[in-house]
Design an enzyme around this catalytic site. Sequence first.
Site, PDB file in Angstrom:
ATOM      1  N   SER A  68       0.803  -1.224   0.000  1.00 16.91           N
ATOM      2  CA  SER A  68       0.000   0.000   0.000  1.00 16.91           C
ATOM      3  C   SER A  68       0.841   1.281   0.000  1.00 16.91           C
ATOM      4  O   SER A  68       1.512   1.561  -0.972  1.00 16.91           O
ATOM      5  CB  SER A  68      -0.949  -0.043   1.183  1.00 16.91           C
ATOM      6  OG  SER A  68      -1.864   0.995   1.097  1.00 16.91           O
ATOM      7  N   ASP A 282      -4.574   6.078  -2.978  1.00 21.39           N
ATOM      8  CA  ASP A 282      -3.252   5.552  -2.605  1.00 21.39           C
ATOM      9  C   ASP A 282      -2.860   4.379  -3.506  1.00 21.39           C
ATOM     10  O   ASP A 282      -3.591   4.021  -4.431  1.00 21.39           O
ATOM     11  CB  ASP A 282      -3.200   5.176  -1.121  1.00 21.39           C
ATOM     12  CG  ASP A 282      -3.983   3.913  -0.833  1.00 21.39           C
ATOM     13  OD1 ASP A 282      -4.919   3.606  -1.596  1.00 21.39           O
ATOM     14  OD2 ASP A 282      -3.666   3.219   0.141  1.00 21.39           O
ATOM     15  N   ASP A 286      -7.230   1.880  -1.784  1.00 23.10           N
ATOM     16  CA  ASP A 286      -8.242   1.744  -0.728  1.00 23.10           C
ATOM     17  C   ASP A 286      -8.410   3.021   0.089  1.00 23.10           C
ATOM     18  O   ASP A 286      -9.199   3.064   1.026  1.00 23.10           O
ATOM     19  CB  ASP A 286      -7.996   0.510   0.166  1.00 23.10           C
ATOM     20  CG  ASP A 286      -6.631   0.475   0.800  1.00 23.10           C
ATOM     21  OD1 ASP A 286      -5.924   1.497   0.745  1.00 23.10           O
ATOM     22  OD2 ASP A 286      -6.269  -0.579   1.358  1.00 23.10           O
ATOM     23  N   ALA A 377      -8.777   9.264   9.205  1.00 27.61           N
ATOM     24  CA  ALA A 377      -8.507  10.585   8.631  1.00 27.61           C
ATOM     25  C   ALA A 377      -7.733  10.451   7.320  1.00 27.61           C
ATOM     26  O   ALA A 377      -7.855  11.284   6.421  1.00 27.61           O
ATOM     27  CB  ALA A 377      -7.732  11.433   9.633  1.00 27.61           C
ATOM     28  N   ASN A 378      -6.963   9.356   7.176  1.00 28.10           N
ATOM     29  CA  ASN A 378      -6.160   9.166   5.964  1.00 28.10           C
ATOM     30  C   ASN A 378      -7.001   8.791   4.732  1.00 28.10           C
ATOM     31  O   ASN A 378      -6.462   8.557   3.653  1.00 28.10           O
ATOM     32  CB  ASN A 378      -5.060   8.120   6.202  1.00 28.10           C
ATOM     33  CG  ASN A 378      -5.607   6.743   6.553  1.00 28.10           C
ATOM     34  OD1 ASN A 378      -6.732   6.393   6.219  1.00 28.10           O
ATOM     35  ND2 ASN A 378      -4.791   5.944   7.238  1.00 28.10           N
ATOM     36  N   ARG A 506       2.512   6.813  18.691  1.00 32.94           N
ATOM     37  CA  ARG A 506       2.265   5.364  18.569  1.00 32.94           C
ATOM     38  C   ARG A 506       3.268   4.733  17.609  1.00 32.94           C
ATOM     39  O   ARG A 506       3.750   5.404  16.676  1.00 32.94           O
ATOM     40  CB  ARG A 506       0.824   5.078  18.088  1.00 32.94           C
ATOM     41  CG  ARG A 506       0.475   5.684  16.753  1.00 32.94           C
ATOM     42  CD  ARG A 506      -0.901   5.253  16.268  1.00 32.94           C
ATOM     43  NE  ARG A 506      -0.874   3.949  15.648  1.00 32.94           N
ATOM     44  CZ  ARG A 506      -0.546   3.734  14.368  1.00 32.94           C
ATOM     45  NH1 ARG A 506      -0.211   4.725  13.575  1.00 32.94           N
ATOM     46  NH2 ARG A 506      -0.547   2.515  13.893  1.00 32.94           N
ATOM     47  N   PRO A 507       3.582   3.453  17.848  1.00 32.00           N
ATOM     48  CA  PRO A 507       4.484   2.787  16.895  1.00 32.00           C
ATOM     49  C   PRO A 507       3.693   2.455  15.635  1.00 32.00           C
ATOM     50  O   PRO A 507       2.555   1.991  15.725  1.00 32.00           O
ATOM     51  CB  PRO A 507       4.886   1.504  17.633  1.00 32.00           C
ATOM     52  CG  PRO A 507       3.792   1.252  18.611  1.00 32.00           C
ATOM     53  CD  PRO A 507       3.141   2.555  18.939  1.00 32.00           C
ATOM     54  N   SER A 508       4.283   2.700  14.469  1.00 32.42           N
ATOM     55  CA  SER A 508       3.597   2.369  13.221  1.00 32.42           C
ATOM     56  C   SER A 508       3.416   0.859  13.123  1.00 32.42           C
ATOM     57  O   SER A 508       4.252   0.085  13.580  1.00 32.42           O
ATOM     58  CB  SER A 508       4.440   2.866  12.039  1.00 32.42           C
ATOM     59  OG  SER A 508       4.077   2.168  10.869  1.00 32.42           O
ATOM     60  N   GLY A 509       2.325   0.448  12.502  1.00 27.90           N
ATOM     61  CA  GLY A 509       2.107  -0.977  12.272  1.00 27.90           C
ATOM     62  C   GLY A 509       2.611  -1.400  10.905  1.00 27.90           C
ATOM     63  O   GLY A 509       2.565  -2.575  10.556  1.00 27.90           O
TER      64      GLY A 509
HETATM   65  C1  G16 Z   1      -2.756   0.400   6.825  1.00 27.30           C
HETATM   66  C2  G16 Z   1      -4.127   0.111   7.347  1.00 27.30           C
HETATM   67  C3  G16 Z   1      -4.811   1.418   7.688  1.00 27.30           C
HETATM   68  C4  G16 Z   1      -3.987   2.181   8.693  1.00 27.30           C
HETATM   69  C5  G16 Z   1      -2.553   2.299   8.246  1.00 27.30           C
HETATM   70  C6  G16 Z   1      -1.742   2.777   9.410  1.00 27.30           C
HETATM   71  O1  G16 Z   1      -2.879   1.235   5.707  1.00 27.30           O
HETATM   72  O2  G16 Z   1      -4.830  -0.602   6.374  1.00 27.30           O
HETATM   73  O3  G16 Z   1      -6.074   1.161   8.191  1.00 27.30           O
HETATM   74  O4  G16 Z   1      -4.485   3.460   8.862  1.00 27.30           O
HETATM   75  O5  G16 Z   1      -2.038   1.046   7.849  1.00 27.30           O
HETATM   76  O6  G16 Z   1      -0.418   2.645   9.166  1.00 27.30           O
HETATM   77  P1  G16 Z   1       0.604   2.835  10.362  1.00 27.30           P
HETATM   78  O7  G16 Z   1       0.282   1.802  11.405  1.00 27.30           O
HETATM   79  O8  G16 Z   1       1.918   2.685   9.710  1.00 27.30           O
HETATM   80  O9  G16 Z   1       0.379   4.227  10.873  1.00 27.30           O
HETATM   81  P2  G16 Z   1      -2.397   0.848   4.237  1.00 27.30           P
HETATM   82  O10 G16 Z   1      -3.133   1.800   3.340  1.00 27.30           O
HETATM   83  O11 G16 Z   1      -0.910   1.041   4.230  1.00 27.30           O
HETATM   84  O12 G16 Z   1      -2.808  -0.578   4.070  1.00 27.30           O
END
Ligand code: G16
Length: 555
Positions: A68, A282, A286, A377-378, A506-509
């Site tokens: 993404s 993006d 999505d 918000a994104n 927050r730590p990014s996921g």
């Molecule tokens: C993914 C999730 C989104 C989330 C974003 C957050 O986005 O699908 O719901 O807002 O990660 O990213 P982070 O944890 O790095 O702040 P995407 O569009 O990259 O799949």
Amino acid sequence: MSVNLRAVYAFAREMYPKNVTTDIQYGTAGFRTRNDKLYYVMYRMGLLATLRSRAKDGQTIGVMITASHNPEPDNGVKLVDPMGEMLDQSWEKLATNLVNVSDMELQDEIARIIENEKIDIGSASCVFVGMDNRYHSPGLLKAVEDGVLTLKGRVKSFGIVTTPMLHYFVVCANTNNAYGVATEEGYYDKLTTSFKRLRGTEFERGNYKNKLIFDGKCANGVGARKMLRFLKTMDNSLGIEVFNKGEGKINHECGADYVKVQQGCPIGLPEIEPNTRCCSVDGDADRLVYFFTDANNQFNLLDGDRIATLIAGYLMDLIEKCGVDVTIGLVQTAYANGASTEYIQNVLKVPVATTSTGVKHLHHKATEFDVGIYFEANGHGTVVFSNKARKSIHAASKNVGNDLNEEQVAAARKLLLTIDLINETVGDAISDMLLVETILHTNGWDVKDWLAAYTDLPNVQQKLMVADRNVIRVTDADRKCVTPDGLQKEIDLLVAKYPKGRSFVRPSGTEDVVRIYAEAATREDTDRLASEVSLITYRLAGGIGREPSVPLSHM
Ligand code: G16
């Protein structure tokens, strides 16, 4: 059918050996990291998707290969459950365990899942796979397919598709095409049919002009190709002008994430009249944000919060008009602008729920309402309708009790078409764009009318590198830090200095960074608050690289 589990290890050793020693976690959006560290992960996700399908009585499971919004060298994978939802949380844990065992332990881990989940390993299964257009995606897709085939599962590859398309295909397959036809044409057809019926023959209304400038770069991702193809299926019912054609590095100076975080136009935007509607999506299509430049050359962003409030107003109006008895709620995350939350609660009078970041959390919460609108918000979000809502709207559209007037029946019919236009399975930039255009057209609004609903508080997002982002643990829907010790207390003290101040860390996921969000009553205060929070986080959470600087006080 007999399945020999020994093949699981043999394939792993020969073709997809585990080449990393650090553990990884199924996070906000599945597994995401540098592409060369993902082959063994993909193979194992092929195995897991097949098991998930068999655990779900052979229903189709989706596997989407995309990173993404991440930079070009990254890739990722997420699994899609039968009704288009993100993978169930209990299986996220199984995914994490399966990816973190050694090659030698892999066969036993698979056997454990089969036993614990009571899976009939010889039963039928089906896995749909899709990918974005990164150059490494085909190789990773092959690894997923090999995982499925190792367990003698059935796999169908859709090649390059957007994430929402794959979700849509999965739902179609599991509902015998009642949701739509599981092909790209079926997807376009479903959306354009309802859009055209909603729009009718009067293409312009009030301040609404039938002209939308679309950033065809779509972050240079799969969205660019699909959007261009989609536009060919539309006639002039939607006047879109596309600029940029999607050549260049993925997510580089373009795309919804860039526009949102930088709060500025993507590169390549041609000279256009002030106040013209523009939108960007993006890399995997999505997320969607709108923007425009006004007569003073001022950039204005209409992000996910704006889209959510626009949709909420429209749906409430239709629901009220047709008189069905359903609950409506809106779900946001901590990133939602404080002004939007106030507007939803005080003006729209719709209940607001806040969840942790990640659409999977928002989606889950939204299903607690009959009509659940959720948006980050994104620009990532959609609307979900309960069976009760669907049934009562359907009954009203047919005037089952014969007790409704013409206006009520017409509102119910419009609601049904709107439901058809929405991809309920997950945020979908194409479907969301058509919905926004429908609402603006219905209201006769231009971008200034839309923006006038409320005034955003100035806000900013920053990234910070730390040695280990997991030292930061958060609670209360990302709004409070539990560790490192003392960080939250310091943030609270800083926030208290600024009128309307709010900040969280927050730590990014999805990336190896820590994210910092701040908002306050003025731009100057917002930037200062963000820098101060960055600095204290750097000091208490083991920042690496140069210490963040704080602008001098204006006081
Ligand atoms: C993914 C999730 C989104 C989330 C974003 C957050 O986005 O699908 O719901 O807002 O990660 O990213 P982070 O944890 O790095 O702040 P995407 O569009 O990259 O799949």
